[in-house]
Motif scaffolding. Structure first.
Motif, PDB file in Angstrom:
ATOM      1  N   SER A 297      20.760  89.830   6.031  1.00 58.81           N
ATOM      2  CA  SER A 297      19.375  89.895   6.487  1.00 58.81           C
ATOM      3  C   SER A 297      18.965  88.602   7.190  1.00 58.81           C
ATOM      4  O   SER A 297      18.318  88.626   8.252  1.00 58.81           O
ATOM      5  CB  SER A 297      18.447  90.162   5.297  1.00 58.81           C
ATOM      6  N   LEU A 298      19.328  87.459   6.618  1.00 57.58           N
ATOM      7  CA  LEU A 298      19.019  86.170   7.237  1.00 57.58           C
ATOM      8  C   LEU A 298      19.579  86.096   8.655  1.00 57.58           C
ATOM      9  O   LEU A 298      18.900  85.673   9.601  1.00 57.58           O
ATOM     10  CB  LEU A 298      19.593  85.031   6.392  1.00 57.58           C
ATOM     11  N   ILE A 299      20.830  86.495   8.802  1.00 54.16           N
ATOM     12  CA  ILE A 299      21.491  86.402  10.104  1.00 54.16           C
ATOM     13  C   ILE A 299      20.857  87.356  11.109  1.00 54.16           C
ATOM     14  O   ILE A 299      20.583  86.987  12.261  1.00 54.16           O
ATOM     15  CB  ILE A 299      23.000  86.675   9.947  1.00 54.16           C
ATOM     16  N   ASP A 304      17.623  88.105  15.912  1.00 53.95           N
ATOM     17  CA  ASP A 304      16.537  88.823  16.575  1.00 53.95           C
ATOM     18  C   ASP A 304      15.500  87.840  17.134  1.00 53.95           C
ATOM     19  O   ASP A 304      15.002  88.003  18.247  1.00 53.95           O
ATOM     20  CB  ASP A 304      15.850  89.790  15.603  1.00 53.95           C
ATOM     21  N   GLU A 305      15.182  86.814  16.329  1.00 61.10           N
ATOM     22  CA  GLU A 305      14.185  85.827  16.749  1.00 61.10           C
ATOM     23  C   GLU A 305      14.666  84.993  17.930  1.00 61.10           C
ATOM     24  O   GLU A 305      13.867  84.440  18.681  1.00 61.10           O
ATOM     25  CB  GLU A 305      13.837  84.899  15.574  1.00 61.10           C
ATOM     26  N   CYS A 306      15.991  84.888  18.082  1.00 59.22           N
ATOM     27  CA  CYS A 306      16.566  84.023  19.126  1.00 59.22           C
ATOM     28  C   CYS A 306      17.228  84.829  20.244  1.00 59.22           C
ATOM     29  O   CYS A 306      18.086  84.294  20.976  1.00 59.22           O
ATOM     30  CB  CYS A 306      17.586  83.066  18.507  1.00 59.22           C
ATOM     31  N   ASP A 307      16.867  86.097  20.360  1.00 57.82           N
ATOM     32  CA  ASP A 307      17.442  86.955  21.404  1.00 57.82           C
ATOM     33  C   ASP A 307      18.970  86.928  21.382  1.00 57.82           C
ATOM     34  O   ASP A 307      19.630  86.855  22.426  1.00 57.82           O
ATOM     35  CB  ASP A 307      16.932  86.529  22.789  1.00 57.82           C
ATOM     36  N   ASN A 308      19.523  86.948  20.173  1.00 54.52           N
ATOM     37  CA  ASN A 308      20.976  87.003  19.955  1.00 54.52           C
ATOM     38  C   ASN A 308      21.723  85.757  20.443  1.00 54.52           C
ATOM     39  O   ASN A 308      22.940  85.792  20.625  1.00 54.52           O
ATOM     40  CB  ASN A 308      21.583  88.249  20.601  1.00 54.52           C
ATOM     41  N   ASN A 309      21.008  84.650  20.637  1.00 58.76           N
ATOM     42  CA  ASN A 309      21.663  83.388  20.988  1.00 58.76           C
ATOM     43  C   ASN A 309      22.168  82.743  19.697  1.00 58.76           C
ATOM     44  O   ASN A 309      21.383  82.318  18.846  1.00 58.76           O
ATOM     45  CB  ASN A 309      20.674  82.461  21.705  1.00 58.76           C
ATOM     46  N   LEU A 317      18.578  78.457  11.315  1.00 60.42           N
ATOM     47  CA  LEU A 317      19.000  78.596   9.918  1.00 60.42           C
ATOM     48  C   LEU A 317      19.416  77.269   9.290  1.00 60.42           C
ATOM     49  O   LEU A 317      19.652  77.203   8.078  1.00 60.42           O
ATOM     50  CB  LEU A 317      20.163  79.595   9.826  1.00 60.42           C
ATOM     51  N   GLY A 318      19.569  76.229  10.122  1.00 60.38           N
ATOM     52  CA  GLY A 318      19.975  74.926   9.595  1.00 60.38           C
ATOM     53  C   GLY A 318      21.452  74.842   9.278  1.00 60.38           C
ATOM     54  O   GLY A 318      21.866  74.081   8.397  1.00 60.38           O
TER      55      GLY A 318
END
Length: 642
Positions: A297-299, A304-309, A317-318
């Protein structure tokens, strides 16, 4: 971690009754030669206690050496502890004394002794009984004159029951036991230590003096400190590093909140408390494969938030991009890597067909590579080419070259001496580029109040040096200049360290140092430089790679050299910003780092015949002295771009 004040002038005076009680015990044990076993939780200061025992013993003028038994590999543990003869195993190009011989006349701390393997425990038991060692590859016993102090956080009684620790060795060590109380049982020491660490790190980081607000001090006193003094030190270090105000408040300490129900602590922001509540609910309601579901879920959300970058998602995620891709493979989101150097296709729900490659860089925090890592420009440049960059830190060049030789990294930087030892031992490495001379960046230092005024005064003195390093070469040059050789002094091979403790000043008379530690010592006035490399050594820096990697990935090598040259320009034009980047990583003052950066020219260039000839001169000298096992031709190890 400072613990005591008596004769440790830079240490705070502890006042808690529990601390005073075990210090009284130490004062009774210190004058004896008895073996001591120090038992305590991680971070309670076991090595500092061992140094205190040494400093207050009749052996105080001998060396104090500490070896972490947990860090010794099974294959090399015996050679590290007891030494080896030339030719005892592959790579043993000359005889080398072990830790027991190096500590002659002094004290040897065997830290984390509970981690030693059972076969090594048998050999150690014999050494403690007979007071003699036998080097690997020899049949001759050598008497040793050393006081042994052991330390562990392991419950040895339980380890004996589980057949992980020998009972006879335990009784041999348990002549005198020092139990260290955890910090939570020494609450009166917490304000003393906190103010000490604030002062230390404000000075070291070049920051104004910091003080604790009442709420911060109360938070420190109420916290349980599972990591003990080390955790307290790190907490205050972080607070000084990040605080922009003179007064530090509780919310800046990043302490864990202790729940009333006795469950594990959680970090004290509302978002983190909500996460803990969610996880606890999931564990109670739907624990099946919770870990995998949480990671997945984290990944997914991060991508999604980074447009799959992937690079941006990893940063969010650090974690490193390499760690993210490992998790993607584990979750089945991409195909796992095959064990090969070349290119291969990877399919992913987030991308089309990709060609993945990897660059593993070994670096030391100071220098061009350190700045390149801090700026993360290399990762950005390689992102579109799907090249993963993995960084591994090393304390010095010899350790980095060992990793390169053993295929643990692909690229790294060292001084001029480590590559010669590596080439002589058969390492398949090549010189990629070099940095101009920086002779003032290496030197030999003595205590500021020492009677030693010149290298000639070092006859018969103990000198700390990192073996097979640039400063090792400088030391040989200095001794030759003074009409001496290595037999006229007592060379002790130890890793670099600074700042020095009170025991260090008693154990050694001089230290071979290089920047930025040399600049830090020079500017804070604790040490005095009696000779530098100027006029004696070039002190080049070289960029090296595994030969097979450089051949197969020549395009990566050329882009990496270009990135280094760009970082050179950044350092030259933004010296203060570069020093700021490195200060947090190294825990040194910005002034010292700027001073150290000024002594380098920051100009990465391709190898030239003149540089190769200078390396060859050093190699020939080392071979003549018997320090390397065979003659080498440096030009054979220079990368040829295709």
């Amino acid at each position: 971690m400072p613990l005591f004040n008596s004769d440790f002038t830079d240490s705070p005076r502890l006042i808690d009754p529990a601390s005073l009680a075990f210090q009284s015990l130490l004062d009774r044990l210190a004058p004896t030669d008895a073996t001591v076993l120090i038992v305590g939780e991680t971070g309670t200061g076991k090595e500092v206690v061992a140094r205190y025992l040494h400093h207050h013993s009749s052996r105080r003028h001998g060396p104090f050496l500490a070896v972490n038994c947990g860090a010794l590999t099974e294959s090399l543990a015996e050679a590290e502890l007891f030494g080896h003869e030339k030719g005892a195993f592959t790579g043993a190009i000359q005889a080398h004394p072990g830790w027991f011989e190096a500590a002659k006349g002094g004290t040897l701390l065997l830290d984390e002794i509970g981690e030693l393997s059972l076969p090594m425990q048998v050999k150690l038991l014999r050494v403690l009984q007979e007071r003699e060692i036998t080097r690997v590859g020899s049949r001759k016993a050598v008497k040793v004159d050393v006081r042994v102090i052991a330390a562990t956080h392991v419950d040895l009684a339980q380890a004996i029951r589980e057949k992980r620790f020998r009972e006879d060795l335990f009784y041999r060590l348990n002549i005198a036991i020092v139990p260290l109380p955890p910090l939570r049982q020494r609450q009166q020491d917490i304000p003393v230590l906190a103010h000490h660490f604030l002062a230390v790190y404000a000075k070291r980081l070049g920051r104004p003096a910091r003080r604790l607000a009442a709420d911060a001090l109360n938070a420190l006193l109420e916290y349980s400190w599972p990591g003990n003094i080390r955790e307290l030190e790190n907490t205050l270090h972080n607070a000084v590093l990040l605080s922009r105000e003179d007064v530090i408040h509780a919310e800046q300490l990043r302490l864990a909140v202790l729940p009333d129900n006795g469950s594990s602590p959680s970090f004290g922001t509302p978002a983190e408390t909500a996460i803990d509540a969610f996880v606890r609910h999931q564990l109670l309601q739907a624990p099946q494969q919770l870990y995998d579901r949480m990671i997945s879920s984290l990944i997914r959300v991060a991508l999604d938030e980074c447009d799959n970058n992937q690079t941006q998602a990893a940063s969010l995620l650090g974690i490193s991009r390499h760690t993210l891709r490992t998790q993607l493979a584990h979750q089945g989101m991409i195909k796992g890597r095959r064990k090969m150097e070349g290119h291969h296709a990877i399919s992913s729900p987030y991308s089309s067909v990709l060609t993945e490659r990897e660059l593993r860089i070994g670096y030391q925090k100071f220098g061009t590579l350190g700045v390149l890592k801090a700026r993360q420009t290399l990762e950005a440049a390689f992102e579109e080419q799907n090249i993963s960059v993995i960084w591994s830190e090393f304390p010095a060049g010899p350790q980095l070259l060992f990793a390169l030789q053993n295929n643990e990294i692909d690229f790294g930087t060292t001084g001029e001496v480590p590559p010669l030892f590596a080439q002589a031992s058969g390492a398949d490495m090549v010189y990629i580029a070099w940095e101009p001379p920086a002779p003032q960046s290496v030197g030999i230092a003595v205590p500021a109040n020492s009677d030693i005024q010149s290298v000639a005064d070092l006859r018969g003195k103990r000198i700390s040096v990192n073996k097979a390093s640039n400063v090792h070469w400088l030391l040989l040059q200095l001794l030759d200049e003074a009409g001496m050789d290595a037999e006229d002094v007592k060379i002790v091979f130890t890793p670099p360290k600074y700042p020095l403790t009170s025991s260090d000043y008693h154990a050694m008379d001089a230290w071979m140092l290089w920047d930025p530690l040399l600049s830090e010592a020079e500017l804070d006035g604790t040490l005095r430089i009696i000779a530098s490399g100027e006029g004696r050594v070039k002190n080049h820096q070289f960029y090296l790679a595994r030969k097979d990697y450089a051949v197969k990935q020549s395009d990566i090598m050329m882009q990496l050299v270009s990135a280094l040259q760009n970082s050179n320009q950044y350092i030259l034009h933004h010296e203060q910003e570069a020093a700021d980047m490195l200060a947090g990583e190294l825990g040194l003052s910005k002034i010292s780092l700027q001073h150290a950066l000024k002594r380098r020219q920051h100009r990465t260039s391709a190898m030239t015949p003149a540089v190769v000839a200078e390396q060859q001169r050093i190699a020939d000298r080392f071979y003549a002295l018997g320090l390397i096992s065979r003659p080498i031709r440096v030009r054979d190890a220079v990368w040829q771009k295709e």
